[in-house]
Design a protein around this motif. Sequence first.
Motif, PDB file in Angstrom:
ATOM      1  N   ASP A 177       0.867  -1.188   0.000  1.00 29.09           N
ATOM      2  CA  ASP A 177       0.000   0.000   0.000  1.00 29.09           C
ATOM      3  C   ASP A 177       0.897   1.229   0.000  1.00 29.09           C
ATOM      4  O   ASP A 177       1.674   1.442   0.932  1.00 29.09           O
ATOM      5  CB  ASP A 177      -0.906  -0.009   1.238  1.00 29.09           C
ATOM      6  CG  ASP A 177      -2.055   0.969   1.090  1.00 29.09           C
ATOM      7  OD1 ASP A 177      -1.862   2.011   0.424  1.00 29.09           O
ATOM      8  OD2 ASP A 177      -3.144   0.704   1.644  1.00 29.09           O
ATOM      9  N   ASP A 233       0.138   4.231   0.318  1.00 27.83           N
ATOM     10  CA  ASP A 233      -0.249   5.187   1.360  1.00 27.83           C
ATOM     11  C   ASP A 233       0.236   4.643   2.708  1.00 27.83           C
ATOM     12  O   ASP A 233      -0.392   3.782   3.313  1.00 27.83           O
ATOM     13  CB  ASP A 233      -1.781   5.348   1.341  1.00 27.83           C
ATOM     14  CG  ASP A 233      -2.268   6.305   2.426  1.00 27.83           C
ATOM     15  OD1 ASP A 233      -1.445   6.726   3.266  1.00 27.83           O
ATOM     16  OD2 ASP A 233      -3.473   6.630   2.432  1.00 27.83           O
ATOM     17  N   ALA A 257       0.241   5.642   5.651  1.00 31.36           N
ATOM     18  CA  ALA A 257      -0.631   5.776   6.824  1.00 31.36           C
ATOM     19  C   ALA A 257      -1.639   4.632   6.895  1.00 31.36           C
ATOM     20  O   ALA A 257      -2.049   4.215   7.975  1.00 31.36           O
ATOM     21  CB  ALA A 257      -1.361   7.114   6.760  1.00 31.36           C
ATOM     22  N   ARG A 258      -2.045   4.151   5.720  1.00 30.80           N
ATOM     23  CA  ARG A 258      -3.060   3.091   5.687  1.00 30.80           C
ATOM     24  C   ARG A 258      -2.444   1.693   5.628  1.00 30.80           C
ATOM     25  O   ARG A 258      -3.139   0.699   5.816  1.00 30.80           O
ATOM     26  CB  ARG A 258      -3.943   3.270   4.445  1.00 30.80           C
ATOM     27  CG  ARG A 258      -5.070   4.273   4.612  1.00 30.80           C
ATOM     28  CD  ARG A 258      -6.236   3.959   3.682  1.00 30.80           C
ATOM     29  NE  ARG A 258      -5.894   3.068   2.581  1.00 30.80           N
ATOM     30  CZ  ARG A 258      -5.831   3.449   1.314  1.00 30.80           C
ATOM     31  NH1 ARG A 258      -6.049   4.706   0.994  1.00 30.80           N
ATOM     32  NH2 ARG A 258      -5.538   2.578   0.366  1.00 30.80           N
ATOM     33  N   ALA A 259      -1.158   1.634   5.314  1.00 30.46           N
ATOM     34  CA  ALA A 259      -0.525   0.340   5.026  1.00 30.46           C
ATOM     35  C   ALA A 259      -0.520  -0.567   6.255  1.00 30.46           C
ATOM     36  O   ALA A 259      -0.203  -0.138   7.356  1.00 30.46           O
ATOM     37  CB  ALA A 259       0.894   0.565   4.537  1.00 30.46           C
ATOM     38  N   GLU A 260      -0.900  -1.812   6.031  1.00 26.50           N
ATOM     39  CA  GLU A 260      -0.802  -2.814   7.086  1.00 26.50           C
ATOM     40  C   GLU A 260       0.589  -3.437   7.036  1.00 26.50           C
ATOM     41  O   GLU A 260       1.159  -3.611   5.960  1.00 26.50           O
ATOM     42  CB  GLU A 260      -1.816  -3.940   6.832  1.00 26.50           C
ATOM     43  CG  GLU A 260      -3.235  -3.610   7.199  1.00 26.50           C
ATOM     44  CD  GLU A 260      -4.098  -4.871   7.148  1.00 26.50           C
ATOM     45  OE1 GLU A 260      -4.753  -5.174   8.149  1.00 26.50           O
ATOM     46  OE2 GLU A 260      -4.093  -5.548   6.099  1.00 26.50           O
ATOM     47  N   GLN A 271       0.371  -8.003  10.106  1.00 26.62           N
ATOM     48  CA  GLN A 271      -1.084  -7.750  10.157  1.00 26.62           C
ATOM     49  C   GLN A 271      -1.791  -8.417   8.981  1.00 26.62           C
ATOM     50  O   GLN A 271      -2.862  -9.011   9.145  1.00 26.62           O
ATOM     51  CB  GLN A 271      -1.357  -6.232  10.147  1.00 26.62           C
ATOM     52  CG  GLN A 271      -1.021  -5.550  11.461  1.00 26.62           C
ATOM     53  CD  GLN A 271      -1.032  -4.033  11.334  1.00 26.62           C
ATOM     54  OE1 GLN A 271      -0.663  -3.461  10.297  1.00 26.62           O
ATOM     55  NE2 GLN A 271      -1.453  -3.350  12.389  1.00 26.62           N
ATOM     56  N   GLN A 272      -1.169  -8.334   7.795  1.00 27.89           N
ATOM     57  CA  GLN A 272      -1.774  -8.973   6.618  1.00 27.89           C
ATOM     58  C   GLN A 272      -1.818 -10.491   6.790  1.00 27.89           C
ATOM     59  O   GLN A 272      -2.806 -11.135   6.437  1.00 27.89           O
ATOM     60  CB  GLN A 272      -0.978  -8.627   5.352  1.00 27.89           C
ATOM     61  CG  GLN A 272      -1.159  -7.192   4.891  1.00 27.89           C
ATOM     62  CD  GLN A 272      -0.492  -6.965   3.536  1.00 27.89           C
ATOM     63  OE1 GLN A 272      -0.743  -7.686   2.566  1.00 27.89           O
ATOM     64  NE2 GLN A 272       0.359  -5.962   3.459  1.00 27.89           N
TER      65      GLN A 272
END
Length: 289
Positions: free
Chosen positions: A215, A217, A219-222, A226-227
């Motif tokens: 990702d 971005d 700020a949004r990236a896991e 987490q993935q």
Amino acid sequence: VNCSIIFGSVYSSIHGFSQEEIKEKLLAFPGGSIDLLKQDSGIAVLTINNPPRMNAFSGAMMVDLEEKVTQLENWTDGKGVIVQGAAQTFCSGSDLNAVRAMSNSQDGMKMCMFMQNTLTRLLRLPLISVALVEGNALGGGAELTTACDFRLMASGSVIQFVHKHMGLVPGWGGAARLVTLVGSRNALKLLGGAVKVDSELGVHIGLADGVLKVDLDAARAETGLQQAESWLSQYTKGPAPVIKAVKKVVLSGRELSLSDALRTEKDIFGSVWGGPANLQALASKSKHK
């Protein structure tokens, strides 16, 4: 349920193997650790932690891994396990310091038996396991990925059986497991050519079960972890005894003759039939709706 046929170690004293004797030898080579975090979600995280040496296994880490596998075998509430490397790299095999010191063939064989036992027990855990491959998984690290039920690869990561370059073949059970995963022809290519398997080739030959999303971005990236947790959770939803039973029937189907596998499946079915999850499902819904 008598699942001892499928959950035991490969070698014991009848093979001239003494686990305590080899542990003592391995502990002479310190460094790094194997860290285990058991979470309330029922998913544990097992981390290969030796960043100064690209997470290579010291002798002490081999002993540490065996102890952590024992803890996972005894984890009543467990459903899944993610195997990862610290600091964005997976594992570069065994630490050459320990290997050089144990280069006589008897010690080498004992280390081989010890690691085969441990990785076979890891694969036979009644938990659904996934290797989260970020960075490189080389040699014994590539073998470790095959001791999990699934493999998720980050883009840019590589699984490479580099054994041929060391004048060796896999010795931790990696070749046998690789043939099961990708077939004998692909296994021959990967071992004979010491092929660098990236995520694209991994998915193509069936070695990888998925590729982590990038990702842009931030700020949004896991994170990769987490993935991996959300990917694994689709297979570990539900009560632990049911998830464990799922893993056990698949395991018996893979490892036993058909008649033994059928008998084991009957026993495992018997252990959940009429159990809390089964009764609750029957009370709350009909499957024909």
